[in-house]
Design a protein around this motif. Structure first.
Motif, mmCIF file in Angstrom:
data_model
loop_
_atom_site.group_PDB
_atom_site.id
_atom_site.type_symbol
_atom_site.label_atom_id
_atom_site.label_comp_id
_atom_site.label_asym_id
_atom_site.label_seq_id
_atom_site.Cartn_x
_atom_site.Cartn_y
_atom_site.Cartn_z
ATOM 1 N N SER A 225 -96.525 88.115 91.210
ATOM 2 C CA SER A 225 -97.761 88.468 91.924
ATOM 3 C C SER A 225 -98.138 87.339 92.870
ATOM 4 C CB SER A 225 -98.882 88.732 90.910
ATOM 5 O OG SER A 225 -100.078 89.035 91.581
ATOM 6 N N PRO A 226 -97.557 87.354 94.085
ATOM 7 C CA PRO A 226 -97.833 86.257 95.045
ATOM 8 C C PRO A 226 -99.319 86.164 95.353
ATOM 9 C CG PRO A 226 -96.060 87.708 95.808
ATOM 10 C CD PRO A 226 -96.694 88.368 94.641
ATOM 11 N N PRO A 227 -99.839 85.014 95.814
ATOM 12 C CA PRO A 227 -99.032 83.817 96.078
ATOM 13 C C PRO A 227 -98.810 82.917 94.860
ATOM 14 C CG PRO A 227 -101.278 83.485 96.843
ATOM 15 C CD PRO A 227 -101.222 84.893 96.334
ATOM 16 N N VAL A 228 -99.630 83.046 93.813
ATOM 17 C CA VAL A 228 -99.500 82.063 92.730
ATOM 18 C C VAL A 228 -99.522 82.710 91.348
ATOM 19 C CG1 VAL A 228 -100.399 80.115 94.095
ATOM 20 C CG2 VAL A 228 -101.978 81.560 92.790
ATOM 21 N N ASN A 229 -99.237 84.004 91.282
ATOM 22 C CA ASN A 229 -99.247 84.704 89.982
ATOM 23 C C ASN A 229 -100.574 84.505 89.255
ATOM 24 O OD1 ASN A 229 -96.536 85.954 89.842
ATOM 25 N ND2 ASN A 229 -95.837 83.826 89.953
ATOM 26 N N VAL B 236 -89.195 85.829 76.268
ATOM 27 C CA VAL B 236 -89.467 84.784 77.272
ATOM 28 C C VAL B 236 -90.455 85.340 78.289
ATOM 29 C CG1 VAL B 236 -88.459 83.605 79.267
ATOM 30 C CG2 VAL B 236 -87.317 83.480 77.042
ATOM 31 N N LEU B 237 -91.464 84.513 78.636
ATOM 32 C CA LEU B 237 -92.445 84.878 79.689
ATOM 33 C C LEU B 237 -92.175 83.971 80.880
ATOM 34 C CD1 LEU B 237 -95.051 86.306 80.727
ATOM 35 C CD2 LEU B 237 -96.340 84.437 79.665
ATOM 36 N N ILE B 238 -91.784 84.565 82.020
ATOM 37 C CA ILE B 238 -91.395 83.772 83.192
ATOM 38 C C ILE B 238 -92.006 84.396 84.442
ATOM 39 C CG2 ILE B 238 -89.274 85.086 83.664
ATOM 40 C CD1 ILE B 238 -87.887 82.315 84.144
ATOM 41 N N CYS B 239 -92.081 83.638 85.526
ATOM 42 C CA CYS B 239 -92.662 84.145 86.776
ATOM 43 C C CYS B 239 -91.674 83.986 87.924
ATOM 44 C CB CYS B 239 -93.928 83.370 87.115
ATOM 45 S SG CYS B 239 -95.280 83.657 85.965
ATOM 46 N N GLU B 240 -91.734 84.958 88.827
ATOM 47 C CA GLU B 240 -91.006 84.821 90.096
ATOM 48 C C GLU B 240 -91.884 84.028 91.062
ATOM 49 O OE1 GLU B 240 -87.529 87.182 89.331
ATOM 50 O OE2 GLU B 240 -88.085 85.850 90.979
ATOM 51 N N GLY B 241 -91.297 83.660 92.212
ATOM 52 C CA GLY B 241 -92.107 83.037 93.259
ATOM 53 C C GLY B 241 -92.265 81.540 93.064
ATOM 54 N N ARG B 242 -93.312 80.978 93.673
ATOM 55 C CA ARG B 242 -93.435 79.534 93.780
ATOM 56 C C ARG B 242 -93.892 78.858 92.491
ATOM 57 N NH1 ARG B 242 -98.493 79.163 97.900
ATOM 58 N NH2 ARG B 242 -98.248 76.957 97.604
ATOM 59 N N THR B 243 -94.493 79.650 91.596
ATOM 60 C CA THR B 243 -95.077 78.952 90.453
ATOM 61 C C THR B 243 -95.302 79.885 89.271
ATOM 62 O OG1 THR B 243 -96.994 77.677 89.652
ATOM 63 C CG2 THR B 243 -97.431 79.344 91.338
ATOM 64 N N PHE B 244 -95.359 79.290 88.091
ATOM 65 C CA PHE B 244 -95.856 79.993 86.907
ATOM 66 C C PHE B 244 -97.332 80.300 87.190
ATOM 67 C CE2 PHE B 244 -95.385 81.229 82.550
ATOM 68 C CZ PHE B 244 -96.582 80.970 81.912
ATOM 69 N N ILE B 245 -97.956 81.055 86.305
ATOM 70 C CA ILE B 245 -99.349 81.452 86.514
ATOM 71 C C ILE B 245 -100.229 80.239 86.839
ATOM 72 C CG2 ILE B 245 -101.333 82.585 85.437
ATOM 73 C CD1 ILE B 245 -99.180 83.780 83.420
ATOM 74 N N ALA B 246 -100.898 80.279 87.987
ATOM 75 C CA ALA B 246 -101.697 79.109 88.421
ATOM 76 C C ALA B 246 -103.165 79.277 88.046
ATOM 77 C CB ALA B 246 -101.565 78.906 89.914
ATOM 78 N N GLY B 247 -103.431 80.177 87.078
ATOM 79 C CA GLY B 247 -104.817 80.268 86.623
ATOM 80 C C GLY B 247 -105.401 81.639 86.829
ATOM 81 N N ALA B 248 -106.676 81.757 86.438
ATOM 82 C CA ALA B 248 -107.398 83.009 86.675
ATOM 83 C C ALA B 248 -107.478 83.247 88.177
ATOM 84 C CB ALA B 248 -108.801 82.906 86.084
ATOM 85 N N ASP B 249 -107.705 84.480 88.561
ATOM 86 C CA ASP B 249 -107.919 84.818 89.971
ATOM 87 C C ASP B 249 -109.323 84.350 90.339
ATOM 88 O OD1 ASP B 249 -108.033 87.955 91.865
ATOM 89 O OD2 ASP B 249 -108.197 85.843 92.414
ATOM 90 N N ILE B 250 -109.395 83.180 90.962
ATOM 91 C CA ILE B 250 -110.693 82.515 91.172
ATOM 92 C C ILE B 250 -111.653 83.417 91.932
ATOM 93 C CG2 ILE B 250 -111.853 80.509 92.186
ATOM 94 C CD1 ILE B 250 -109.180 79.005 91.867
ATOM 95 N N GLY B 251 -111.098 84.147 92.907
ATOM 96 C CA GLY B 251 -111.957 85.030 93.701
ATOM 97 C C GLY B 251 -112.600 86.109 92.860
ATOM 98 N N GLY B 252 -111.932 86.454 91.752
ATOM 99 C CA GLY B 252 -112.471 87.550 90.940
ATOM 100 C C GLY B 252 -113.408 87.092 89.847
#
Ligand code: T1G
Length: 690
Positions: free
Chosen positions: A23-27, A54-70
């Protein structure tokens, strides 16, 4: 591969079920990601072929936190519990971390039985920077892995900790080969199965928190040591209370404490302001008429003209980023002095453990000195940082125009001079831009990027990107006296001086602004910088309070007295000498000194700042109100929990600010004329930032 939802799929790799989030940009933990985690765990548990997950992420990073905007937006949705699903799994779950596992991302990983990461990954609980605390169990799980002291440091600093350090602390169970995270995580899961390891849950690891029970001094000492840094902020204290709960309360009760304090912070003004600041900083990079695909100019080498305080500090920024720098001076002793100051700065940082001795040599190795401007013939960018005199700058840019290669960016660090005028002496005004660093340039985060009339879009885009590369927070401003930051500062400084002639003492004004949240007030700041900047003894005839103080050799902290008297520990005390000088000046001016309330001091100092911000916006000298706030938070110490002048004006109520300006305008003249934009916003019931 089975698509579980739009952002999640599940596959079986041997006997290991793999949940992949994308889930770009930061999962970030949007609703689909949260649902995906629960769906993934359910799929793994239902798959008889899967013995581990195993829990893994595509893209630039593992989960970078809650969706701050939400955050904070209330949506009536079916309750889900992905963190609980991870922790309740009856099969071992391994989190595979790359990029930055932050906030809710690290909290999700802490709900897994094990965590592996590539060495380049970083982990952290930076919620404090948003005026929050980890609200998904991190405040109770992290101390159980690393102990309360390290948890206190991690959570109140919000630091992103490199994976190797996380491994040493016990947050990460194993480091896997860079670039082979998936394979490494699956191999680790197989090892867990082969060794028949227990389904260890972080919530059940109590040794470190139990060992701290009955030692409240851990928290008292931490609070005392950080009182100055945390002053005015709510979130650091609330993070500390959660860690105290992890030590003193059973896990589930600690979770309740966490949830209660999290909700309190989330609904408060401070977090709203700090979440606004997070996005404002990123929004500042977006320039409407300079699209993201604007061609960039490669900047692999930089030249600095001037090895003084600013030039040296600027050079350090580039050396820190691994970019070779040539510093040009006119005299050998000035060059030698400048280079030795840079080395001393690095050695001081190394002595505090910030960098290694090898880093010092590596960075010094990137900085060379020259007395010949022709040394700049091949650099990609030159930054001029010499005296604030137009004739000197024009002379330098005339020479640069003849020396520098085609396509080189010609930047000036001027804090106030007209960059269009500087550009006019060159044959390439499109290459000329302002890069206004703030002193000390190797420390202050803010960079005002000043767009001149002819500055090209590529030069602008390149400068904004380069700012981020050297760790600066950039905002694009227009050419006007003082650009944006100093232009607004001028409003506050003028009012502070005027209030002194109406009956307020410097220490009253400083106290009001300090209590508001500024690091120090204008008079303490002047004493720190030195009152004699620009003061010429021979020409001084006591015309101003500053002159009168300097003539008494009260030139600031360095002489033990300025506006304030300083004791042997350099603690400032109101001065009867200064008070008498001010009273004499007020008497001479014929003004009847009056008692001025703290509220009036605050309004007189801050409302004109909001008004000037409105003028800056209507003149197009800043793109948006939040850019003004980014500038004042990162260059002038506006407390981030108050969002910035424009955010604060909205919070006070623009109608109130307008009424205040109208009153000042009626009493003190056109300097206080309300900005047309302010009038318009009030008339239309709008605000600057919300
Ligand atoms: N939510 C929403 N958007 C985010 C985001 C987030 N957590 N993190 C980044 N973005 C967007 C950002 O706005 C930008 O968007 C793009 O991603 C790239 O970001 C329950 C409550 C991860 C180190 O505080 O520190 O978890 O401008 O430009 O420099 O306990 O982003 O491209 O449209 O910053 O490479 C905790 C915040 C949340 C991490 C990447 N997590 N993010 O830096 O890229 S609260 C954080 C960062 C929480 C739980 C609590 C950085 C980064 P756009 P960027 P970057």
């Amino acid at each position: 591969m089975t698509a579980l939802n739009a952002v999640t799929d599940y596959t079986l790799d041997g006997e290991v079920g793999v949940i992949t989030l994308n889930s770009p940009p930061v999962n970030a933990l949007s609703r689909p990601v949260l649902e995906g985690i629960s769906l993934g765990v359910a799929a793994g548990l239902a798959d008889d072929g899967a013995k581990a997950i195993v829990l893994i992420c595509e893209g630039r990073t593992f989960i970078a936190g809650a969706d701050i905007g939400g955050l904070g937006s209330r949506r009536e949705e079916r309750p889900i519990d992905p963190m609980g699903d991870l922790e309740r799994s009856t099969k071992p779950v391994v989190a595979a971390i790359h990029g930055t596992a932050l906030g809710g991302g690290l909290e999700a990983a802490l709900c897994c039985n094990y965590r592996v990461a590539v060495p380049s990954a970083r982990c952290g609980l930076p919620e404090v920077n948003l005026g929050l605390l980890p609200g998904a169990g991190g405040t109770q799980r992290l101390p159980r892995l690393v102990g309360p002291q390290k948890a206190l440091e991690m959570m109140t600093s919000g630091a992103h900790i490199p994976a190797p350090q996380c491994h040493e602390m016990g947050v990460i169970d194993a480091l896997v080969e860079e670039g082979k995270l998936r394979e490494g995580a699956i191999a680790f899961a197989r090892k867990v199965l082969a060794e028949n390891r227990p389904l260890r849950k972080v919530r059940d690891i109590n040794e470190k928190v139990e060992a701290a029970r009955g030692h409240p001094e851990i928290f008292a000492a931490f609070r005392k040591a950080n009182a100055r840094k945390f002053r005015g902020f709510l979130a650091p204290e609330y993070n500390i209370r959660c860690i105290e709960a992890a030590v003193n309360e059973p896990f589930d009760q600690g979770i309740q404490t966490e949830q209660r304090l999290f909700r309190e912070l989330l609904s408060g003004e401070q977090s709203a302001a700090q979440r606004y600041a997070f996005f404002a900083e990123r929004q500042a990079n977006k320039i409407p008429d300079v699209p993201d695909d604007t061609p960039l100019i490669p900047v692999n080498t930089v030249g600095i003209i001037g090895a003084g305080t600013m030039g040296g500090g600027i050079a350090m920024n580039f050396a820190n980023a691994g970019i070779p720098v040539v510093i040009v001076e006119v005299k050998q002793d000035a060059l030698d002095r400048g280079l030795s100051v840079i080395r001393k700065n690095y050695e001081r940082t190394a002595s505090r453990g910030g960098i290694t001795a090898a880093d010092v040599e590596k960075r010094m190795g990137l900085i060379t000195g020259s007395l010949d401007m022709n040394a700049l013939a091949t650099v990609d960018m030159v930054i001029e940082a010499v005296f604030e005199r137009m004739d000197i700058k024009k002379d330098i840019f005339t020479k640069l125009d003849a020396i520098c290669k085609p396509g080189a960016i010609l930047a000036t660090n001027t804090s106030a001079l007209n960059i269009d005028e500087i550009a006019s002496v060159t044959s390439r005004p499109e290459a000329v831009i302002g890069l206004h660093f703030f002193s000390p340039a190797n420390v202050m985060k803010l960079l005002e990027v000043v767009r001149a009339d002819h500055t090209s879009k590529s030069v602008i885009a390149t400068s904004m990107k380069l700012a981020k590369k050297i760790g600066k927070i950039a905002a694009l401003v227009g050419v006007c006296p003082g650009f944006v930051g100093n232009r607004i500062l001028g409003q506050r400084q003028r009012e502070a001086q005027k209030l002194m002639f109406e009956g307020a003492m410097p220490w009253d004004i400083d106290r009001v602004l300090y209590d508001f949240g500024f690091p120090m007030g204008p008079f303490a700041m002047s004493d720190l910088a030195g009152l004699d900047i620009g003061w010429v003894k021979e020409k001084s005839n006591g015309e101003t309070i500053r002159d009168a103080l300097c003539e008494l050799d009260r030139r600031g902290q360095k002489t033990g007295a300025g506006y304030y008297d300083y004791d042997e520990n350099r603690v400032a005390h109101p001065s009867p000498v200064t008070e008498k000088i001010i009273q004499d000046f007020v008497a001479k001016s014929g003004v009847n000194a009056r008692t001025i309330t703290d509220a009036e001091i605050l309004e007189r100092c801050l409302y004109p700042m909001v008004n000037e911000g409105a003028k800056i916006l209507e003149e197009g000298m800043a793109i948006r109100a939040s850019d003004v706030d980014v500038i004042w938070e990162n260059g002038y110490g506006w407390p981030v929990y108050r969002g910035g002048p424009m955010w604060w004006g909205d919070q006070v109520g623009l109608d109130k600010v307008l009424a205040g300006m109208k009153k000042m305008h009626a009493e003190m003249g056109d300097l206080y004329k309300p900005a047309a934009l302010l009038e318009k916003m009030v008339a239309e019931g709008k605000n600057f930032t919300r």
